[in-house]
Design a protein around this motif. Structure first.
Motif, PDB file in Angstrom:
ATOM      1  N   MET A   1       0.834  -1.176   0.000  1.00  0.00           N
ATOM      2  CA  MET A   1       0.000   0.000   0.000  1.00  0.00           C
ATOM      3  C   MET A   1       0.877   1.237   0.000  1.00  0.00           C
ATOM      4  N   ALA A   2       0.501   2.232  -0.758  1.00  0.00           N
ATOM      5  CA  ALA A   2       1.251   3.479  -0.797  1.00  0.00           C
ATOM      6  C   ALA A   2       0.991   4.281   0.465  1.00  0.00           C
ATOM      7  N   LYS A   3       2.025   4.884   0.981  1.00  0.00           N
ATOM      8  CA  LYS A   3       1.904   5.679   2.195  1.00  0.00           C
ATOM      9  C   LYS A   3       1.545   7.099   1.797  1.00  0.00           C
ATOM     10  N   SER A   4       0.462   7.623   2.380  1.00  0.00           N
ATOM     11  CA  SER A   4       0.105   9.003   2.130  1.00  0.00           C
ATOM     12  C   SER A   4       0.291   9.773   3.430  1.00  0.00           C
ATOM     13  N   VAL A   5       1.100  10.792   3.386  1.00  0.00           N
ATOM     14  CA  VAL A   5       1.405  11.582   4.566  1.00  0.00           C
ATOM     15  C   VAL A   5       0.866  12.985   4.342  1.00  0.00           C
ATOM     16  N   SER A   6       0.090  13.455   5.295  1.00  0.00           N
ATOM     17  CA  SER A   6      -0.449  14.802   5.207  1.00  0.00           C
ATOM     18  C   SER A   6       0.636  15.807   5.564  1.00  0.00           C
ATOM     19  N   PRO A   7       0.704  16.920   4.847  1.00  0.00           N
ATOM     20  CA  PRO A   7       1.683  17.950   5.197  1.00  0.00           C
ATOM     21  C   PRO A   7       1.377  18.577   6.560  1.00  0.00           C
ATOM     22  N   LEU A   8       0.179  18.358   7.061  1.00  0.00           N
ATOM     23  CA  LEU A   8      -0.218  18.892   8.361  1.00  0.00           C
ATOM     24  C   LEU A   8       0.121  17.939   9.500  1.00  0.00           C
ATOM     25  N   GLY A   9       0.645  16.781   9.171  1.00  0.00           N
ATOM     26  CA  GLY A   9       0.967  15.797  10.197  1.00  0.00           C
ATOM     27  C   GLY A   9      -0.049  14.674  10.210  1.00  0.00           C
ATOM     28  N   PRO A  10       0.106  13.741  11.126  1.00  0.00           N
ATOM     29  CA  PRO A  10      -0.822  12.610  11.168  1.00  0.00           C
ATOM     30  C   PRO A  10      -2.225  13.051  11.597  1.00  0.00           C
ATOM     31  N   VAL A  11      -3.222  12.347  11.106  1.00  0.00           N
ATOM     32  CA  VAL A  11      -4.606  12.618  11.464  1.00  0.00           C
ATOM     33  C   VAL A  11      -4.923  11.797  12.709  1.00  0.00           C
ATOM     34  N   VAL A  12      -5.028  12.497  13.833  1.00  0.00           N
ATOM     35  CA  VAL A  12      -5.243  11.854  15.124  1.00  0.00           C
ATOM     36  C   VAL A  12      -6.265  12.647  15.925  1.00  0.00           C
ATOM     37  N   SER A  13      -6.770  12.068  16.989  1.00  0.00           N
ATOM     38  CA  SER A  13      -7.703  12.783  17.860  1.00  0.00           C
ATOM     39  C   SER A  13      -7.019  13.259  19.138  1.00  0.00           C
ATOM     40  N   ALA A  14      -5.803  12.771  19.385  1.00  0.00           N
ATOM     41  CA  ALA A  14      -5.095  13.140  20.608  1.00  0.00           C
ATOM     42  C   ALA A  14      -3.599  13.275  20.307  1.00  0.00           C
ATOM     43  N   ALA A  15      -3.199  14.486  19.926  1.00  0.00           N
ATOM     44  CA  ALA A  15      -1.801  14.719  19.543  1.00  0.00           C
ATOM     45  C   ALA A  15      -0.838  14.348  20.669  1.00  0.00           C
ATOM     46  N   HIS A  16      -1.273  14.484  21.915  1.00  0.00           N
ATOM     47  CA  HIS A  16      -0.395  14.153  23.043  1.00  0.00           C
ATOM     48  C   HIS A  16      -0.072  12.656  23.095  1.00  0.00           C
TER      49      HIS A  16
ATOM     50  N   GLU B   1      -8.342  -6.614  -3.187  1.00  0.00           N
ATOM     51  CA  GLU B   1      -8.923  -7.553  -2.211  1.00  0.00           C
ATOM     52  C   GLU B   1      -7.874  -8.099  -1.250  1.00  0.00           C
ATOM     53  N   GLU B   2      -6.693  -8.387  -1.777  1.00  0.00           N
ATOM     54  CA  GLU B   2      -5.620  -8.919  -0.939  1.00  0.00           C
ATOM     55  C   GLU B   2      -5.150  -7.875   0.076  1.00  0.00           C
ATOM     56  N   ASP B   3      -5.065  -6.624  -0.342  1.00  0.00           N
ATOM     57  CA  ASP B   3      -4.686  -5.551   0.583  1.00  0.00           C
ATOM     58  C   ASP B   3      -5.721  -5.418   1.699  1.00  0.00           C
ATOM     59  N   MET B   4      -6.994  -5.496   1.324  1.00  0.00           N
ATOM     60  CA  MET B   4      -8.048  -5.394   2.341  1.00  0.00           C
ATOM     61  C   MET B   4      -7.960  -6.557   3.328  1.00  0.00           C
ATOM     62  N   SER B   5      -7.657  -7.746   2.846  1.00  0.00           N
ATOM     63  CA  SER B   5      -7.480  -8.898   3.729  1.00  0.00           C
ATOM     64  C   SER B   5      -6.290  -8.697   4.664  1.00  0.00           C
ATOM     65  N   HIS B   6      -5.230  -8.073   4.155  1.00  0.00           N
ATOM     66  CA  HIS B   6      -4.058  -7.783   4.996  1.00  0.00           C
ATOM     67  C   HIS B   6      -4.413  -6.775   6.092  1.00  0.00           C
ATOM     68  N   VAL B   7      -5.201  -5.778   5.760  1.00  0.00           N
ATOM     69  CA  VAL B   7      -5.638  -4.796   6.758  1.00  0.00           C
ATOM     70  C   VAL B   7      -6.462  -5.498   7.837  1.00  0.00           C
ATOM     71  N   ALA B   8      -7.364  -6.375   7.427  1.00  0.00           N
ATOM     72  CA  ALA B   8      -8.178  -7.117   8.394  1.00  0.00           C
ATOM     73  C   ALA B   8      -7.302  -7.979   9.301  1.00  0.00           C
ATOM     74  N   ALA B   9      -6.293  -8.625   8.725  1.00  0.00           N
ATOM     75  CA  ALA B   9      -5.377  -9.451   9.522  1.00  0.00           C
ATOM     76  C   ALA B   9      -4.596  -8.583  10.505  1.00  0.00           C
ATOM     77  N   LEU B  10      -4.172  -7.401  10.066  1.00  0.00           N
ATOM     78  CA  LEU B  10      -3.473  -6.473  10.951  1.00  0.00           C
ATOM     79  C   LEU B  10      -4.373  -6.067  12.111  1.00  0.00           C
ATOM     80  N   MET B  11      -5.620  -5.774  11.814  1.00  0.00           N
ATOM     81  CA  MET B  11      -6.562  -5.376  12.859  1.00  0.00           C
ATOM     82  C   MET B  11      -6.771  -6.502  13.868  1.00  0.00           C
ATOM     83  N   ARG B  12      -6.900  -7.727  13.388  1.00  0.00           N
ATOM     84  CA  ARG B  12      -7.060  -8.865  14.305  1.00  0.00           C
ATOM     85  C   ARG B  12      -5.802  -9.043  15.151  1.00  0.00           C
TER      86      ARG B  12
END
Length: 173
Positions: free
Chosen positions: A1-16, A146-157
């Motif tokens: 999967m290609a990495k997309s990085v925002s110029p504003l930094g990571p998208v998070v809810s708690a920067a701390h 489909e294979e990438d989506m399966s890899h994401v699911a495996a990562l989540m598990r």
């Protein structure tokens, strides 16, 4: 999967939390939170569109689990399947689904079992139709592999195991 990085930094809810050892963990947690809420909203609205309004997200998951592979399940089976620690949550869902005649109960030795009824299986079929009509085409249109989506699911598990282990450690503090 290609990495997309925002110029504003990571998208998070708690920067701390994102300035720790694994900043991407904060991105995952925020994404999981947003996905979890969207998924729950979807399941409720999809089931209502399928003709069964009034079910909570956990009720819907339990109904689908009861329909899974057309086999009887126990409370313990369903709790284990979804990693639900509080059995009362699933017990309440089972009681509600039984009251709506979407599942029936039986016995296997001393254990209570549940199985989907014809009405429950029909609700699951209609849910699938709505899902295939509304959600599947838009997801397919994203052209995710489909294979990438399966890899994401495996990562989540896999991550779920890390969170479980950390929770056990936190409980011992």
């Amino acid at each position: 999967m290609a990495k997309s990085v925002s110029p504003l930094g990571p998208v998070v809810s708690a920067a701390h939390l994102a300035d720790g050892q694994v900043p991407s963990l904060s991105e995952i947690e925020f994404a999981l939170t947003v996905l979890h809420n969207a998924f729950q909203r979807w399941t409720v609205r999809c089931m209502a569109a399928a003709g069964v309004p009034g079910l909570a997200p956990v009720d819907i998951l339990v109904l689908h689990a009861s329909n899974h592979r057309d086999r009887e399940k126990t409370l313990a089976d369903i709790c284990m399947m979804f990693n639900i620690e509080d059995t009362h949550v699933v017990a309440y869902a089972l009681k509600k689904l039984e009251g709506m005649k979407l599942i029936s109960t039986g016995r296997r030795g001393k254990e209570k079992t549940v199985k989907v009824t014809k009405a429950g299986a029909e609700a699951c079929r209609r849910y699938r139709e709505v899902r295939e009509g509304l959600l599947a085409p838009s997801v397919k249109g994203l052209s995710f592999d489909e294979e990438d989506m399966s890899h994401v699911a495996a990562l989540m598990r896999s991550l779920s195991g890390q969170y479980d282990q950390a929770a056990r450690a936190a409980a011992s503090l």
